[in-house]
Design a protein around this motif. Structure first.
Motif, short mmCIF file in Angstrom:
data_model
loop_
_atom_site.label_atom_id
_atom_site.label_comp_id
_atom_site.label_asym_id
_atom_site.label_seq_id
_atom_site.Cartn_x
_atom_site.Cartn_y
_atom_site.Cartn_z
N UNK A 483 -54.52 -32.96 -11.38
CA UNK A 483 -54.78 -32.40 -12.62
C UNK A 483 -56.26 -32.65 -12.85
N UNK A 484 -56.81 -31.48 -13.11
CA UNK A 484 -58.22 -31.39 -13.41
C UNK A 484 -58.45 -31.05 -14.78
N UNK A 485 -59.10 -31.96 -15.83
CA UNK A 485 -59.41 -31.78 -17.16
C UNK A 485 -60.90 -31.65 -17.33
N UNK A 486 -61.02 -30.30 -17.95
CA UNK A 486 -62.62 -30.28 -18.22
C UNK A 486 -62.83 -29.75 -19.56
N UNK A 487 -63.97 -29.75 -20.15
CA UNK A 487 -64.00 -29.29 -21.67
C UNK A 487 -65.23 -28.23 -21.59
N UNK A 488 -65.11 -27.05 -22.42
CA UNK A 488 -65.92 -26.05 -22.31
C UNK A 488 -67.28 -26.30 -23.14
N UNK A 489 -67.40 -27.16 -23.78
CA UNK A 489 -68.73 -27.75 -24.37
C UNK A 489 -69.61 -28.97 -23.79
N UNK A 490 -69.03 -29.38 -22.47
CA UNK A 490 -69.26 -30.56 -21.99
C UNK A 490 -70.78 -30.42 -21.52
#
Length: 599
Positions: A483-490
């Motif tokens: 499960x890969x969690x990234x964030x759009x404003x990182x």
């Protein structure tokens, strides 16, 4: 002008002024004596361009001078903009409606004060600054003949220069600061000077350590990092914390969380309302968290192998002793996720399936597009970092923090300088910023390996490209669900960069994109009902194509992850109390390692 713009004058208390002046005098004397002693002891450092910044600008200037027509065109454009601004300002001064020549970007909070729009002079100052900033950025951008790495360095440090010269950063051109000076009869300036001197003293050696929050407002185990648990294992590299269960049963597989050692683990356990650890316990997980040591010079020769052998692998062995369960679900955050990926590759090389599923929070695995951090990663700057680490045995945590803060200088540097020094206010108590200021060191050998082999050579993505703890690492042999969690404003691990790492694994991968940034996008409890997240069952090669077909869901990704991980662990067992297994409880959470602060 409104009453808000012209607040009543409050003459300062003479006793308060006297006490403030006494503190300023005492602190100034201590600082001057310290700096004088350093010079007498030969510790004063002469200027050197060890980061190659001056060389980059010298090269840019030389290339720019070879194109005088482009330079003249840029100057002419600035002249036209200045003339248009003067015309607009004169129109506004006559009480007529005028159209701004330039406006701040939508996310620029520096000019939120109403005076920047309503007062002709401040509006002129604001627009003059924005026009000058735009002109300077356009002038240095795209200089012919400049290699891409040098161009990025020039553009980045030009932005640092522009941000530093913003009119909001100076008392005489900041309307909010002027009102505060008027309102307090000048006392705010004295308090600001006192705050500045205190921060200089905290930094030591002439370094300014800007306080982002009240350092005395929080205490670990009292009002942050308060989820009940016990330290059940420790070695030279880490303490392993097992948290007390919430109910009478739990999921069979324990949950191991591997945080980054660039920061401390309690970002995942700040307060009850936003603690991922507490929430995971409430969902029925037997949660274990690695609390990394804050290394001293004695750890200079500790490498990435040590973090794997005495970190993740030691934690897996300890969890089996504590619970009797050999297989676990694992979560890695940022650099902890990079280590988790290496651990999966190391286990996969021997067919070891102790990690049944893996979750990555904002994790770089393919470093081919590291974002703006690449500015700090050329050979000149890496060599400079390695020399400093060789002398000290580690990279100072404050230096790491400054690097990350520079990526968002207006929000993470200058806003606090304005609050503390120009307005004379004390920093606001904020748990996240308290954690952000609680820096850790990086062992010299480990950090050099990480920067060279991950960021610079990008070997983790290559099958067999890295040999860690005696085994070649091939992520393609990792077949467990991911499960890969990234964030759009990182801004630290840009999501389009983390996306490149998802297809490297050989098993099923679910990529999820959360709202907000590197921290707020991860620490996003369901009760907050913020940001939302995007999902797409397909993993096309292009991240833009993934997002174009993704479905946005309101709320927190935490619920989505909970459903995903529970689908891979459908069996319940009696809840486990820390210390009931083969490992006795050593001390209460959050343990002693996390309390070792940099002084």
């Amino acid at each position: 002008m409104s009453a808000e713009t012209n607040p009543p004058v409050s003459l300062p208390d003479p006793l308060v002024i006297a006490e403030t002046l006494r503190e300023i005098t005492d602190t100034s004397n201590r600082l001057m004596n310290s700096l004088l002693q350093r010079r007498l002891d030969g510790q004063a450092v002469a200027y050197s361009d060890e980061l190659g910044i001056g060389q980059a600008f010298l090269e840019m200037s030389g290339k720019l001078m070879l194109d005088p027509f482009r330079l003249a065109e840029n100057h002419l454009s600035l002249w036209r903009d200045a003339l248009e601004l003067w015309t607009s300002t004169c129109t506004g001064a006559l009480g007529l409606r005028s159209v701004p020549v330039i406006a701040p970007s939508q996310g620029d909070r520096r000019f939120k004060d109403e005076a920047w729009n309503e007062h002709v002079l401040f509006d002129f100052i604001k627009q003059s600054y924005l026009l000058g900033a735009r002109w300077l950025q356009q002038t240095v951008a795209g200089v012919d003949g400049l290699d891409e790495r040098t161009a990025r360095k020039v553009e980045f440090y030009t932005r640092q220069f522009i941000d530093a010269l913003a009119p909001t950063n100076f008392a005489l051109t900041n309307p909010e600061a002027l009102r505060e000076i008027y309102r307090t009869g000048g006392e705010s300036l004295l308090k600001g000077l006192r705050n500045l001197l205190v921060d200089l003293e905290r930094g030591g050696g002439g370094r300014l350590a800007i306080r982002m929050t009240d350092p005395d407002a929080f205490e670990l185990g009292v009002n942050v990092a308060v989820t009940p648990g016990k330290v059940v294992f420790q070695n030279a590299m880490m303490q392993l914390i097992q948290y007390a269960p919430h109910g009478k049963t739990a999921w069979r597989r324990p949950l191991l969380i591997v945080p980054p050692w660039i920061n401390k683990f309690y970002i995942l356990d700040l307060r009850e309302r936003n603690s991922f650890i507490r929430w995971a316990v409430q969902q029925g997980h037997t949660v274990f968290v690695i609390s990394w040591v804050n290394p001293s010079a004695e750890y200079a020769q500790r490498g990435f192998d040590d973090y794997l052998a005495e970190g993740t692998l030691a934690a897996l062995d300890a969890i089996e002793l504590a619970t009797g369960e050999r297989r676990v679900n694992a979560v890695g955050y940022c650099l902890g996720g990079t280590l988790l990926a290496a651990t999966l590759g190391w286990l996969g090389a021997a067919g070891d399936e102790r990690i049944a599923s893996a979750t990555f929070f904002t994790t770089m695995i393919d470093f081919s597009e590291p974002g703006e951090l690449e500015v700090f990663l050329d050979d000149v700057q890496l060599s400079s970092i390695e020399k400093r680490m060789e002398r000290a045995g580690y990279l100072d945590g404050a230096e790491m923090a400054t690097t990350f803060n520079m990526l968002r200088a207006n929000d993470l540097i200058w806003s606090f300088a304005v609050n503390n020094y120009l307005l004379g206010k004390d920093p606001f108590p904020f748990d996240l910023l308290y954690w952000n200021s609680d820096s850790t060191r990086m062992p010299a050998k480990m950090h050099s390996f990480y920067l060279r082999n991950m960021y610079q050579k990008n070997l983790l993505r290559e099958p067999g490209g890295l040999n860690i703890a005696g085994r070649p690492i091939d992520l393609g042999r990792v077949t467990v669900p991911v499960y890969f969690l990234s964030t759009i404003e990182d801004h630290i691990a840009p999501w389009k960069s983390t996306y490149l790492g998802a297809p490297l694994f050989g098993g099923p991968v679910k990529f999820v994109l959360g709202g907000s940034g590197h921290i707020a996008g991860v620490i996003n409890p369901p009760v907050a009902r913020k940001y939302g997240y995007w999902t797409n069952p397909v993993l096309p090669a292009d991240s833009g194509a993934w997002l174009a077909d993704a479905v946005q869901t309101p709320g927190s990704w935490w619920d989505d992850w909970s459903q995903w991980v529970e689908a891979h662990d459908a069996e319940r067992v009696p809840a486990r109390e820390p210390g009931d297994g083969a490992l006795p409880a050593l001390e209460d959470a959050p343990g002693s390692y996390v309390k070792r602060r940099i002084t």
